[in-house]
Design an enzyme around this catalytic site. Structure first.
Site, short mmCIF file in Angstrom:
data_model
loop_
_atom_site.label_atom_id
_atom_site.label_comp_id
_atom_site.label_asym_id
_atom_site.label_seq_id
_atom_site.Cartn_x
_atom_site.Cartn_y
_atom_site.Cartn_z
N ILE A 1 29.32 36.07 53.70
CA ILE A 1 28.39 35.89 52.30
C ILE A 1 29.66 35.60 50.97
O ILE A 1 30.59 35.48 51.22
CB ILE A 1 27.90 36.75 51.95
CG1 ILE A 1 25.88 37.09 52.84
CG2 ILE A 1 27.11 36.82 50.63
CD1 ILE A 1 25.27 36.21 52.57
N ASP B 1 62.92 6.28 47.83
CA ASP B 1 61.96 6.90 48.59
C ASP B 1 60.47 6.65 47.55
O ASP B 1 59.28 7.13 48.17
CB ASP B 1 61.80 8.94 48.35
CG ASP B 1 62.88 8.83 49.45
OD1 ASP B 1 61.93 7.95 51.13
OD2 ASP B 1 62.97 10.24 49.98
N ASP C 1 35.90 36.40 54.13
CA ASP C 1 35.77 35.04 54.25
C ASP C 1 36.59 33.66 53.59
O ASP C 1 36.76 32.40 53.72
CB ASP C 1 34.20 35.05 54.09
CG ASP C 1 33.35 35.79 55.81
OD1 ASP C 1 33.70 35.13 56.71
OD2 ASP C 1 32.64 35.97 54.71
N HIS D 1 32.05 42.74 41.66
CA HIS D 1 31.64 42.33 42.26
C HIS D 1 31.93 43.72 43.42
O HIS D 1 32.70 44.32 44.33
CB HIS D 1 33.16 41.69 43.41
CG HIS D 1 33.69 40.27 42.77
ND1 HIS D 1 34.69 40.17 41.36
CD2 HIS D 1 33.09 38.98 42.98
CE1 HIS D 1 34.08 38.96 41.23
NE2 HIS D 1 33.67 38.48 42.05
N PRO E 1 43.76 35.30 43.40
CA PRO E 1 43.93 33.72 44.60
C PRO E 1 43.93 34.45 46.00
O PRO E 1 44.25 34.96 46.81
CB PRO E 1 44.90 32.85 43.77
CG PRO E 1 45.26 34.01 42.78
CD PRO E 1 44.98 35.58 42.99
N SER F 1 68.61 18.64 54.29
CA SER F 1 68.24 17.39 52.63
C SER F 1 68.70 18.81 52.24
O SER F 1 69.16 18.82 50.14
CB SER F 1 66.97 17.57 52.68
OG SER F 1 67.58 16.18 53.69
N ARG G 1 70.33 14.97 44.62
CA ARG G 1 70.92 14.54 45.11
C ARG G 1 72.12 13.82 45.33
O ARG G 1 72.61 13.59 46.24
CB ARG G 1 69.71 13.57 46.21
CG ARG G 1 70.14 12.67 47.07
CD ARG G 1 68.63 11.38 47.28
NE ARG G 1 68.68 10.40 48.43
CZ ARG G 1 69.81 9.69 48.35
NH1 ARG G 1 69.96 9.58 47.57
NH2 ARG G 1 69.55 9.55 49.81
N THR H 1 30.92 44.17 48.13
CA THR H 1 32.00 43.72 49.18
C THR H 1 32.63 45.38 49.33
O THR H 1 33.69 46.11 50.35
CB THR H 1 33.26 43.39 48.98
OG1 THR H 1 32.57 41.85 49.59
CG2 THR H 1 34.35 43.16 50.37
N GLU I 1 54.90 24.64 52.86
CA GLU I 1 55.08 24.46 51.39
C GLU I 1 54.82 26.20 51.16
O GLU I 1 55.60 26.88 50.14
CB GLU I 1 55.37 23.49 50.42
CG GLU I 1 56.65 22.22 50.88
CD GLU I 1 56.32 21.34 52.02
OE1 GLU I 1 56.97 20.20 51.73
OE2 GLU I 1 54.51 21.35 52.19
#
Length: 697
Positions: free
Chosen positions: A196, A491, A164, A32, A121, A397, A542, A35, A433
């Site tokens: 871009i 749940d 971007d 790349h 990422p 919880s 739990r 940039t 999260e």
């Protein structure tokens, strides 16, 4: 505001970085370049004129932090590390993206000196930078809370270059919201708005008013537009003034939107997607070099006066380092106890009092491992002032609150339930999260504290990109995941984890710990805090679980092994009554209870049965082969795994002739006892599986 001194040599150093970026990508044939070409003046300005850093010591405690969130533009940082003498040389740039090089395709923490975080990422760098800024403030409160603003050796800035793509990823929205809420004045982001991406003009998918969005988050925003006159002019003075203005705003994070032309001054490919992710090609590369006054026939051309000038930065760094050292020494002489704490944390050592601080859970009682974990957190917090944490709006919880501690939030955001203080210990991530995972990584990378964050195990799915990066980097982030099975009950399937344990275990270098009782939970925490080679996820129940009578005999005369064996990852909890097992039951977490009950039935039927508790398979895999063979002997083929989730991965431990009692489908809405009965998580099912395993062998 200090004035910027900029010479022709500075300009030539910038242009050298542009050409090196183009040459490196051209040589390897992929990468790349665009940039890195257009960001060369920005990166050079930060490294040479703005940041406090020391090329001789990239771990210097007093350094500013630089995070290249646009990790695909790795040459943006590699070129500056080369120019400023961090250890990279021209041969390293020539080896870009090749096997064994110090210049991988995306910057990697721990691989290249001077890289603070693995990025690639998109969004993770910027989101984790919020964690760096969190940590800087918390550490100041831990070591030097009363110093005037800007006067502590622990004061520094976190600088980010984002693009971007970063701004489009949702994780940055979560983190930016928190950064504004936290009033992180030590965070300065330069957003390269070149508009871009790989699909060319970002208008096809991204047209929002980003500055307005960040203003709504509580950020200080500025725009530096190098295109505003109709001609492209890289106004370094204007950008420098914007950075200085950002640093002066101490109660808000700062966003500087920099309008650039990607690949400028490449003659034909600038401002197009063609220069974003591929080599320029011989003709375009020659045109770039000609435009910059370089010989198009030469490659990796660095003038002697340029490298002498840029590496001459070390003299400035030495002066800044000496001034900081004087300030630090003065602090140390006045704060002997805090200096002792800092020395321990820098060494990575847990406190000597850690084991003695662990609570003991009484045999014959029952307690959920989430509640046990909460008690452990509060007990060890007394001997670990560096421990802080909270949850993604699930404190009651997850049991992640340090009782009596103030919340890490400006006091103006105090509520009826929570008292805020800028140096508090209780973290509130809100229902974010993904950002929580990234922020915890940033805190861990910043160093010298231990932070944890909690949510339900099912929502580890939202955190997975950050969890994977923590494992890739080998940083000791701590994730507390409760409600770890279908036993969470009514749940229903949207909240009941089935595949999560297996898929999290599939991440290399991630420890997944599922304790079987309160005392295993205590030793799990101890082990996590003593280890520093990677992240850990605690998967907690739990429902209440029986506390085993460690060191005493059960009805068959077998002795319950001590919970300190948790650190081994798996251990013989109960041996066969005759010492010679015919079958081994291996279970984790709440299913150890089921295995123990099944053992009693099998022993009563004359089947010698061993129960192995396996709170952390990753720790078990690290044990010597002799120990692993002792616990799970290869000659004994009849083995049964018991876990309320997928059997995926258990073949490694039970072998080709073993059996797995598992759940291979989604859950349902009902109480825990009904679900375990209907889904076959029962002692009777384990007994049947054990007999099948024996018969098969």
């Amino acid at each position: 505001m200090s004035s910027l001194q900029w010479t022709d040599l500075d300009s030539k150093a910038v242009d050298t970085a542009r050409v090196l970026a183009a040459d490196a990508v051209e040589k390897v044939g992929n990468g790349h370049p665009g940039t890195a070409i257009s960001l060369a003046p920005v990166a050079y300005l930060l490294f040479n004129k703005v940041m406090r850093h020391d090329p001789k010591d990239d771990r210097w405690l007093g350094r500013d932090r630089f995070i290249l969130s646009v990790g695909h533009s790795s040459l943006t940082i590699y070129n500056q590390l080369y120019l400023h003498g961090y250890g990279l040389e021209l041969d390293d740039l020539k080896a870009l993206r090749t096997w064994g090089s110090a210049t991988p395709g995306h910057p990697e923490y721990g691989h290249t000196k001077g890289v603070e975080i693995t990025t690639g990422p998109l969004g993770q760098g910027l989101a984790s930078a919020t964690g760096f800024a969190y940590a800087a403030r918390f550490e100041r409160g831990l070591y030097d809370p009363n110093a005037a603003a800007g006067q502590s050796p622990f004061d520094h800035f976190v600088y980010v270059i984002a693009g971007d793509g970063d701004m489009q990823e949702g994780v940055t929205s979560e983190a930016a919201s928190l950064a504004g809420h936290q009033q992180l004045g030590n965070l300065v982001v330069i957003y390269d708005s070149n508009q871009i991406s790989i699909e060319d003009d970002t208008n096809i998918a991204f047209t929002e008013d980003l500055s307005a969005r960040y203003e709504s988050y509580g950020w200080h925003t500025q725009v530096v537009d190098w295109k505003k006159t109709g001609n492209y002019v890289e106004d370094i003075q204007e950008l420098y003034a914007a950075i200085e203005a950002a640093k002066a705003v101490t109660d808000k994070p700062s966003l500087i939107t920099l309008r650039t032309v990607i690949g400028w001054p490449s003659p034909k490919k600038q401002n197009t997607g063609k220069i974003h992710g591929s080599a320029l090609g011989a003709e375009e590369l020659a045109g770039l070099k000609t435009a910059l006054g370089f010989d198009p026939e030469k490659t990796f051309d660095v003038a002697p006066e340029v490298i002498a000038h840029t590496r001459g930065y070390q003299a400035h760094a030495d002066k800044a380092r000496a001034a900081w050292e004087a300030s630090f020494d003065a602090w140390a002489s006045e704060n002997a106890d805090k200096k002792k704490l800092l020395d321990r944390l820098v060494s990575g050592a847990a406190p000597a009092e850690l084991e003695a601080a662990l609570p003991t859970f009484e045999a014959g009682t029952s307690v959920s491992t989430r509640v046990a974990s909460g008690k452990v957190i509060n007990a060890i917090a007394a001997v670990m002032p560096e421990l802080w944490g909270g949850s993604a709006d699930l404190a009651d919880s997850n049991m992640t609150t340090i009782s009596g501690a103030k919340s890490f939030v400006p006091s103006e955001w105090s509520t009826h339930e929570w008292t805020g203080h800028k140096y508090g210990r209780v973290l509130h991530f809100g229902i974010r999260e993904h950002a929580m995972g990234s922020i915890l990584n940033g805190i861990a990378l910043h160093g010298n504290t231990r932070a944890f964050g909690g949510t339900f195990l099912i929502f580890s799915d939202y955190m997975r990109p950050a969890v994977r990066l923590a494992a890739l980097m080998g940083v000791p982030s701590i994730f507390v995941w409760t409600h770890d099975s279908v036993a969470l009950g009514e749940d229903g399937p949207t909240h009941q984890p089935i595949e999560q344990l297996a898929t999290l275990r599939a991440i290399p270098n991630l420890d997944i710990i599922r304790p079987a009782d309160g005392n295993e939970a205590a030793y799990a925490w101890k082990t996590v805090l003593e280890r520093r080679q990677g992240p850990a996820g605690l998967a907690l129940s739990r429902q209440n679980l029986a506390v085993y009578a460690r060191g005493t005999a059960d009805e068959t005369g077998a002795i319950y092994a001590g919970a300190e064996n948790t650190a081994k990852g798996a251990y013989i909890l109960l041996e066969a009554a005759n010492g010679n097992p015919e079958v081994i039951l291996v279970a984790t977490g709440s299913e150890v209870e089921i295995a123990v009950a099944a053992r009693l039935q099998l022993e009563a039927q004359g089947v010698a049965t061993r129960v192995v508790s396996a709170p952390c398979l990753e720790w078990f895999d690290e044990q010597p082969a002799t120990y692993r063979e002792q616990v799970l002997p290869s000659a004994l083929k009849a083995k049964v795994s018991v876990e309320a989730g997928l059997s995926l991965g258990w073949h490694k431990y039970v072998g080709p002739f073993g059996q797995s009692v598992s759940i291979e489908h989604f859950g349902a809405s009902a109480d825990a006892k009904t679900l375990y009965r209907e889904f076959g998580m029962t002692a009777e099912a384990v007994v049947a599986a054990a007999k099948t395993a024996i018969a098969t062998n």
